[in-house]
Motif scaffolding. Structure first.
Motif, PDB file in Angstrom:
ATOM      1  N   ILE A  17       0.825  -1.221   0.000  1.00 37.91           N
ATOM      2  CA  ILE A  17       0.000   0.000   0.000  1.00 37.91           C
ATOM      3  C   ILE A  17       0.856   1.266   0.000  1.00 37.91           C
ATOM      4  N   PRO A  18       1.842   1.399   0.911  1.00 42.75           N
ATOM      5  CA  PRO A  18       2.629   2.641   0.881  1.00 42.75           C
ATOM      6  C   PRO A  18       3.393   2.854  -0.421  1.00 42.75           C
ATOM      7  N   ILE A  19       3.989   1.787  -0.958  1.00 41.94           N
ATOM      8  CA  ILE A  19       4.754   1.957  -2.196  1.00 41.94           C
ATOM      9  C   ILE A  19       3.819   2.272  -3.361  1.00 41.94           C
ATOM     10  N   SER A  20       2.614   1.738  -3.339  1.00 37.99           N
ATOM     11  CA  SER A  20       1.619   2.037  -4.382  1.00 37.99           C
ATOM     12  C   SER A  20       1.160   3.488  -4.303  1.00 37.99           C
ATOM     13  N   ILE A  21       0.941   3.989  -3.093  1.00 34.95           N
ATOM     14  CA  ILE A  21       0.547   5.394  -2.932  1.00 34.95           C
ATOM     15  C   ILE A  21       1.646   6.309  -3.466  1.00 34.95           C
ATOM     16  N   GLY A  22       2.894   6.000  -3.128  1.00 29.68           N
ATOM     17  CA  GLY A  22       4.014   6.791  -3.647  1.00 29.68           C
ATOM     18  C   GLY A  22       4.088   6.741  -5.163  1.00 29.68           C
ATOM     19  N   GLY A  23       3.866   5.567  -5.738  1.00 28.94           N
ATOM     20  CA  GLY A  23       3.879   5.428  -7.195  1.00 28.94           C
ATOM     21  C   GLY A  23       2.764   6.213  -7.860  1.00 28.94           C
ATOM     22  N   ILE A  24       1.584   6.199  -7.247  1.00 30.37           N
ATOM     23  CA  ILE A  24       0.443   6.954  -7.797  1.00 30.37           C
ATOM     24  C   ILE A  24       0.735   8.450  -7.760  1.00 30.37           C
ATOM     25  N   ILE A  25       1.332   8.912  -6.662  1.00 35.28           N
ATOM     26  CA  ILE A  25       1.702  10.331  -6.585  1.00 35.28           C
ATOM     27  C   ILE A  25       2.665  10.676  -7.715  1.00 35.28           C
ATOM     28  N   TYR A  26       3.667   9.838  -7.935  1.00 37.03           N
ATOM     29  CA  TYR A  26       4.612  10.070  -9.028  1.00 37.03           C
ATOM     30  C   TYR A  26       3.893  10.093 -10.378  1.00 37.03           C
ATOM     31  N   LEU A  27       3.054   9.104 -10.622  1.00 34.12           N
ATOM     32  CA  LEU A  27       2.399   8.992 -11.923  1.00 34.12           C
ATOM     33  C   LEU A  27       1.466  10.159 -12.225  1.00 34.12           C
ATOM     34  N   PHE A  28       0.769  10.669 -11.206  1.00 28.45           N
ATOM     35  CA  PHE A  28      -0.226  11.705 -11.451  1.00 28.45           C
ATOM     36  C   PHE A  28       0.285  13.131 -11.271  1.00 28.45           C
ATOM     37  N   PHE A  29       1.316  13.323 -10.457  1.00 25.74           N
ATOM     38  CA  PHE A  29       1.676  14.692 -10.111  1.00 25.74           C
ATOM     39  C   PHE A  29       3.094  15.106 -10.451  1.00 25.74           C
ATOM     40  N   ARG A  30       3.933  14.197 -10.872  1.00 27.73           N
ATOM     41  CA  ARG A  30       5.315  14.549 -11.157  1.00 27.73           C
ATOM     42  C   ARG A  30       5.514  14.770 -12.649  1.00 27.73           C
ATOM     43  N   ASP A  32       6.572  14.469 -16.430  1.00 26.40           N
ATOM     44  CA  ASP A  32       6.626  13.271 -17.278  1.00 26.40           C
ATOM     45  C   ASP A  32       8.017  13.047 -17.868  1.00 26.40           C
ATOM     46  N   SER A  33       9.006  13.808 -17.394  1.00 27.25           N
ATOM     47  CA  SER A  33      10.382  13.564 -17.824  1.00 27.25           C
ATOM     48  C   SER A  33      11.056  12.478 -16.979  1.00 27.25           C
ATOM     49  N   LEU A  34      10.365  11.999 -15.944  1.00 26.51           N
ATOM     50  CA  LEU A  34      10.925  10.942 -15.109  1.00 26.51           C
ATOM     51  C   LEU A  34      11.001   9.624 -15.883  1.00 26.51           C
ATOM     52  N   MET A  35      11.932   8.787 -15.482  1.00 29.81           N
ATOM     53  CA  MET A  35      12.179   7.528 -16.182  1.00 29.81           C
ATOM     54  C   MET A  35      10.939   6.630 -16.229  1.00 29.81           C
ATOM     55  N   PHE A  37       8.022   7.277 -16.841  1.00 31.00           N
ATOM     56  CA  PHE A  37       7.160   7.592 -17.976  1.00 31.00           C
ATOM     57  C   PHE A  37       7.720   6.994 -19.267  1.00 31.00           C
ATOM     58  N   ARG A  38       9.045   6.862 -19.330  1.00 30.72           N
ATOM     59  CA  ARG A  38       9.642   6.158 -20.483  1.00 30.72           C
ATOM     60  C   ARG A  38       9.281   4.677 -20.423  1.00 30.72           C
ATOM     61  N   TRP A  39       9.232   4.132 -19.212  1.00 32.01           N
ATOM     62  CA  TRP A  39       8.818   2.733 -19.044  1.00 32.01           C
ATOM     63  C   TRP A  39       7.367   2.575 -19.478  1.00 32.01           C
ATOM     64  N   ALA A  40       6.515   3.525 -19.074  1.00 33.67           N
ATOM     65  CA  ALA A  40       5.096   3.471 -19.454  1.00 33.67           C
ATOM     66  C   ALA A  40       4.961   3.526 -20.971  1.00 33.67           C
ATOM     67  N   GLY A  44       3.517   0.646 -23.639  1.00 33.13           N
ATOM     68  CA  GLY A  44       2.328   1.052 -24.371  1.00 33.13           C
ATOM     69  C   GLY A  44       1.187   1.615 -23.552  1.00 33.13           C
ATOM     70  N   VAL A  45       1.455   2.108 -22.339  1.00 34.42           N
ATOM     71  CA  VAL A  45       0.374   2.650 -21.517  1.00 34.42           C
ATOM     72  C   VAL A  45       0.501   4.159 -21.278  1.00 34.42           C
ATOM     73  N   LYS A  46       1.463   4.799 -21.938  1.00 33.24           N
ATOM     74  CA  LYS A  46       1.678   6.226 -21.687  1.00 33.24           C
ATOM     75  C   LYS A  46       0.485   7.067 -22.108  1.00 33.24           C
ATOM     76  N   SER A  47      -0.172   6.731 -23.199  1.00 30.42           N
ATOM     77  CA  SER A  47      -1.324   7.527 -23.635  1.00 30.42           C
ATOM     78  C   SER A  47      -2.472   7.433 -22.635  1.00 30.42           C
ATOM     79  N   VAL A  48      -2.684   6.259 -22.072  1.00 29.75           N
ATOM     80  CA  VAL A  48      -3.717   6.097 -21.034  1.00 29.75           C
ATOM     81  C   VAL A  48      -3.332   6.907 -19.803  1.00 29.75           C
ATOM     82  N   LEU A  49      -2.080   6.839 -19.435  1.00 30.75           N
ATOM     83  CA  LEU A  49      -1.581   7.584 -18.282  1.00 30.75           C
ATOM     84  C   LEU A  49      -1.715   9.089 -18.508  1.00 30.75           C
TER      85      LEU A  49
END
Length: 158
Positions: A17-30, A32-35, A37-40, A44-49
């Motif tokens: 749960i804690p690591i997922s919350i941290g990941g969600i914060i990164y995905l939604f609020f940081r 998109d130059s972070l690595m 987003f290159r993984w996403a 093939g999920v970057k457009s959805v993200l």
């Protein structure tokens, strides 16, 4: 069976749960130059993200920088420290102390490296404070709950 359920419950509550919350914060609020987003993009999920991130653009970040920039880091340290404590069943030996201290050491070491200019990034005293909290909190939680027989098993997860 009860011990296995308890171990999984602890892993879910204090690691996943804690690591997922941290990941969600990164995905939604940081940025998109972070690595990640290159993984996403690679899977093939970057457009959805990107579509999901549009909903978060209206959230004001004034006076909330610690939430978006420091909290995910603290959650990582908390999760890693909790994971190591759970794996080692709160037994302390020269081997377990090494593993339990890896997360806090890496986190605090990277912040000190940033302060000295030897690690890329920006030193932030809030990161240091939250890293210390994320390092200490698992000990306080698990040792306090041990007194109430919440953590009855000893030894590594098998």
């Amino acid at each position: 069976m009860k011990h296995t359920y308890l171990k999984l419950n602890l892993l879910f509550c204090h690691v996943i749960i804690p690591i997922s919350i941290g990941g969600i914060i990164y995905l939604f609020f940081r940025s998109d130059s972070l690595m990640m987003f290159r993984w996403a993009d690679a899977i093939g999920v970057k457009s959805v993200l990107d579509s999901m991130r549009i909903c978060t653009t209206t959230i004001q970040m004034d006076n909330m920088n610690w939430l978006f920039f420091s909290l995910p880091y603290e959650l990582w340290v908390y999760s890693f420290t909790s994971f190591m404590l759970i794996i080692w069943g709160l037994k302390f030996s020269r081997h377990s102390i090494f593993w339990i201290s890896i997360g806090p050491s890496l986190a605090l070491g990277s912040e000190m490296g940033q302060a000295l200019g030897v690690v890329r990034g920006t030193f932030d005293p809030t990161d240091v404070l939250l890293c210390l909290i994320g390092s200490i909190l698992p000990f306080l939680i698990f040792f306090n709950q041990t007194k109430r027989d919440f953590f009855p098993f000893r030894g590594a997860i098998s």
